[in-house]
Design an enzyme around this catalytic site. Sequence first.
Site, PDB file in Angstrom:
ATOM      1  N   GLU A 147       4.377  -1.373  13.685  1.00 27.58           N
ATOM      2  CA  GLU A 147       4.499  -2.766  13.308  1.00 27.58           C
ATOM      3  C   GLU A 147       5.680  -3.200  14.219  1.00 27.58           C
ATOM      4  O   GLU A 147       6.641  -3.063  14.488  1.00 27.58           O
ATOM      5  CB  GLU A 147       5.914  -2.337  12.063  1.00 27.58           C
TER       6      GLU A 147
ATOM      7  N   LYS B 207       2.789  -8.303   4.928  1.00 26.82           N
ATOM      8  CA  LYS B 207       4.038  -7.755   3.685  1.00 26.82           C
ATOM      9  C   LYS B 207       4.137  -7.869   2.658  1.00 26.82           C
ATOM     10  O   LYS B 207       4.503  -9.045   2.887  1.00 26.82           O
ATOM     11  CB  LYS B 207       5.111  -7.360   5.096  1.00 26.82           C
TER      12      LYS B 207
ATOM     13  N   CYS C  58       5.722  -0.580   6.740  1.00 24.38           N
ATOM     14  CA  CYS C  58       6.844  -0.230   6.601  1.00 24.38           C
ATOM     15  C   CYS C  58       7.700   0.136   4.895  1.00 24.38           C
ATOM     16  O   CYS C  58       7.593   0.861   4.449  1.00 24.38           O
ATOM     17  CB  CYS C  58       7.967  -1.262   7.782  1.00 24.38           C
TER      18      CYS C  58
END
Length: 330
Positions: A94, A166, A207
């Site tokens: 990331e 995301k 994440c």
Amino acid sequence: MPTASTVKIAGASALAAAMLAAVSRPRAVGRLVRGIVTRAAGGPVYTPLPPPQKVKVALCQLHVTADKEQNLRTARKAIEDAAAAGAKLVVLPEMFNCPYSNDSFPTYAEDIEGGASGSVAALSAAAAAARVTLVAGSIPERCQGKLYNTCCVFDSSGKLLAKHRKVHLFDIDIPGKITFKESLTLSPGPGPTVVDTEAGRLGIGICYDIRFPELAQIYAARGCQVLIYPGAFNMTTGPVHWELLAKARAVDNQVFVLTCSPARNPDSSYQAWGHSTALGPFAEVLATTEHSPATVFAELDYAQLDERRAAMPLRQQKRHDLYLLLDKTA
């Protein structure tokens, strides 16, 4: 040709209305449940994948600096080395091209859709030169006045197959430990991302996305063989949750899970936990590392998916009459 698709979870109100309309007709309830389950199982959305195969993967835990060009050179070298070692699927961390901070995201953001992304051009060329499927961690993306935390997936010819923005933004406040709010600069992505590649059917998360089991469940229902989470867990949550969450997503859905973190950087204000890890469908750790720059290699044997699911038939035993996950294809 590999295809990509984005799927969305329908609102609870629509599901409730449908269930309510069927209450007086028991047979209709059964038809409704079967219809939802069929949609959740995927339907004719993707072309069939080839028979089970083995794929060597590489998780490149990179040292990230404030120098974007240096970060890109580091990534290209890691991709080259991974391919030379036999990897066919390569994963980056990331925010591998910039420091992980709200101050950095606007400065380093690139316009991918507008064709003004030096990082995407470099990654495309690297994937093509190395002849690998590349899940390129994430970079800050600027699009129509908004910023996103975006993961790009390339095939072995360098073609951009899919982008995952995301979905769940990292907004937390642990007193005395860490306070961080991505929403101060970033916007959430529109939904899950499933992409067919030469290395298998992949479900992409970034994440914080790993903390939400429903996302992984949709990926599994859509036939994903591997869930991939580039991430940068911190020194508070990393030691206790990084591997735990990856194991949970693997064992609950009987899929392979890959996590890839930046290496720890003592010069950075944000310290990543590291410990990039590959896990099997029985939540077994196939390969991992510590917090320094390193490349983690593992072989994924897709035949294990059928073996594990036959031995423990969770999908057939799930009580769809009690709980449902509705997956509405965009």
